[in-house]
Scaffold this active site. Structure first.
Site, PDB file in Angstrom:
ATOM      1  N   TYR A  74     -22.547  78.081  87.542  1.00  7.12           N
ATOM      2  CA  TYR A  74     -23.957  78.482  87.036  1.00  7.12           C
ATOM      3  C   TYR A  74     -24.938  77.146  87.166  1.00  7.12           C
ATOM      4  O   TYR A  74     -24.604  75.902  86.411  1.00  7.12           O
ATOM      5  CB  TYR A  74     -23.843  79.083  85.747  1.00  7.12           C
ATOM      6  CG  TYR A  74     -23.794  80.654  86.276  1.00  7.12           C
ATOM      7  CD1 TYR A  74     -23.399  81.371  86.972  1.00  7.12           C
ATOM      8  CD2 TYR A  74     -21.469  80.517  85.025  1.00  7.12           C
ATOM      9  CE1 TYR A  74     -22.601  82.628  87.194  1.00  7.12           C
ATOM     10  CE2 TYR A  74     -21.691  81.841  85.311  1.00  7.12           C
ATOM     11  CZ  TYR A  74     -21.183  82.924  85.824  1.00  7.12           C
ATOM     12  OH  TYR A  74     -20.419  83.874  85.915  1.00  7.12           O
ATOM     13  N   LYS A 127      -2.994  76.757  58.748  1.00 10.17           N
ATOM     14  CA  LYS A 127      -3.993  77.600  58.895  1.00 10.17           C
ATOM     15  C   LYS A 127      -4.661  77.507  60.127  1.00 10.17           C
ATOM     16  O   LYS A 127      -4.192  77.008  60.828  1.00 10.17           O
ATOM     17  CB  LYS A 127      -5.438  77.457  58.138  1.00 10.17           C
ATOM     18  CG  LYS A 127      -5.795  75.981  58.535  1.00 10.17           C
ATOM     19  CD  LYS A 127      -7.340  75.579  57.046  1.00 10.17           C
ATOM     20  CE  LYS A 127      -7.374  73.482  57.511  1.00 10.17           C
ATOM     21  NZ  LYS A 127      -8.308  73.752  56.963  1.00 10.17           N
TER      22      LYS A 127
END
Ligand code: PLP
Length: 394
Positions: free
Chosen positions: A273, A41
């Protein structure tokens, strides 16, 4: 498998398919009496679903597991003929396509059995169904109180020729904590549910409850089939169970990038940032062109390390969407030089387990989140004649 071919583009996830094949074989040895379902998956836990599935089949898996029907259908579209179980659906899902593609389905509730039966009537083929009991995880599965109704509904649909109950199954909550009291309780609840279903007339091909950690720690849970996910990708299910190396596993993914810029900056220079990191001396900064949009957690800023120019280097400041910064101090590196974010550790690079520990998460999250913008490059090849698995016969 050498991981020494240099990165060609700005970044890549190198996937060692030989490692996946061999990890699967190691897990087969851990549970020799059970068949192995390779859980692929989430794009094979980020490794690429179809190549990972083929490598696992070459390593001895005879089943594949996916969460969603769409994932199972993609395996079939790739020509894979092994047994597939897809276990998580919502009302209105394309059950008929799954049935036509010989994908086994899981039922958690009476409504699911009704939808599967209706889809089987439409498809003109009986569905193969695994009934799931919630033996204590508190997530998917029928409660023990509802179990008799689900078993009865399934047997009625079976009598009508619409489906066959081929599996009885469950999932552990705390298999990664050996000795946790829930484990024996869940096994006992599962055994009772199996006994009830078998007394009612269910003749399952497979009873299954073990994921990777239960396969490693709980032989009595191996039953007919184990469902191995994280271990086939070479990662430890939990550090308490041992490192990948101690478990005989080899991490299959190496996340690599190439430096986009190297520059000298003075003391007092804010980095990225928010200026959460400010240089305290003359130092060299290197720009790595992968960011949180590629799956590098934003929280890795000031917490994780990478391998660059022969040493572990700290990520400085915030990870941005497309890039982050690493500090080299007075060492040098060339623009374009390769950086290893994580891998098997052959060259001293961190492992996904190291990243998980630094970020207070699990390695599952580190590898599955590597995004589609990062190309997968495959190394090693499964033995082709084994790669499509057993023929499914009805
Ligand atoms: C993901 C999953 C697995 C695989 O678990 P691992 O710990 O990765 O081995 C097994 N069973 C179910 C139901 C799952 O959702």
């Amino acid at each position: 498998m050498a991981n020494s071919e240099p990165t060609r583009g700005r970044a890549e996830a190198r996937i060692d398919l030989t490692a996946i094949r061999e990890n699967t074989a190691r897990m087969r040895e851990r549970a020799p009496s059970a068949a192995l379902m390779a859980v692929v998956k989430a794009d094979g836990y980020g490794h690429g679903m179809v190549p990972a599935a083929r490598a696992a089949l070459a390593g001895g898996a005879t089943w594949l597991g996916t969460a969603f029907i769409s994932e199972g259908l993609r395996l079939r579209q790739a020509g894979i003929t092994a047994r597939i179980l897809s276990w998580l659906a919502v009302p209105g899902d394309d059950w008929a396509a799954a049935i036509q593609a010989a994908i086994d389905l899981s039922a958690n509730a009476v409504w699911a059995i009704e939808e599967i039966a209706a889809a089987a009537a439409q498809a003109g083929v009986p569905a193969r169904v695994h009934l799931k009991i919630d033996s204590g995880l508190g997530r998917a599965g029928t409660t023990p109180q509802e179990w008799p109704r689900v078993v009865d509904a399934a047997l009625k649909a079976q009598a009508d020729g619409l489906l066959q109950v081929v599996g009885l199954w469950s999932h552990f909550a705390c298999a990664d904590e050996p000795g946790h009291p829930s484990i024996t309780r869940q096994l006992a609840t599962f055994r009772e549910a199996v006994e009830y279903a078998e007394r009612a007339g269910v003749r399952p091909e497979v009873r299954h409850i073990a994921n990777s950690p239960a396969t490693l720690t709980l032989p009595e849970a191996h039953l007919d089939l184990i469902r191995a996910g994280i271990t086939i990708y070479g990662l430890s299910p939990a550090p308490e169970l041992g490192t990948a190396r101690e478990l005989g596993l080899r991490p299959a993914m190496t996340l690599a990038a190439r430096l986009a810029l190297v520059k000298r900056v003075p003391p007092g220079h804010g980095v990225s940032y928010g200026h959460r990191y400010v240089t305290d001396r003359n130092t060299t900064l290197a720009l790595v062109p992968v960011g949180y949009a590629d799956g590098v957690p934003r929280a890795a800023g000031d917490r994780c390390e990478v391998l660059l120019a022969g040493q572990r280097r700290a990520i400085r400041g915030r990870v941005a969407m497309d890039q982050f910064v690493v500090e080299l101090g007075d060492d040098d590196a060339a623009c374009g030089e390769e950086v290893l974010l994580f891998g098997p550790g052959d060259f001293g690079e961190p492992t996904a387990d190291d990243w998980a520990r630094a970020l207070d998460t699990i390695a599952y999250e580190i590898v599955t989140r590597v995004g589609p913008r990062v190309p997968r490059v495959y190394l090693g090849a499964p033995q082709a004649e084994q790669a499509s698995g057993i023929e499914v016969s009805r």
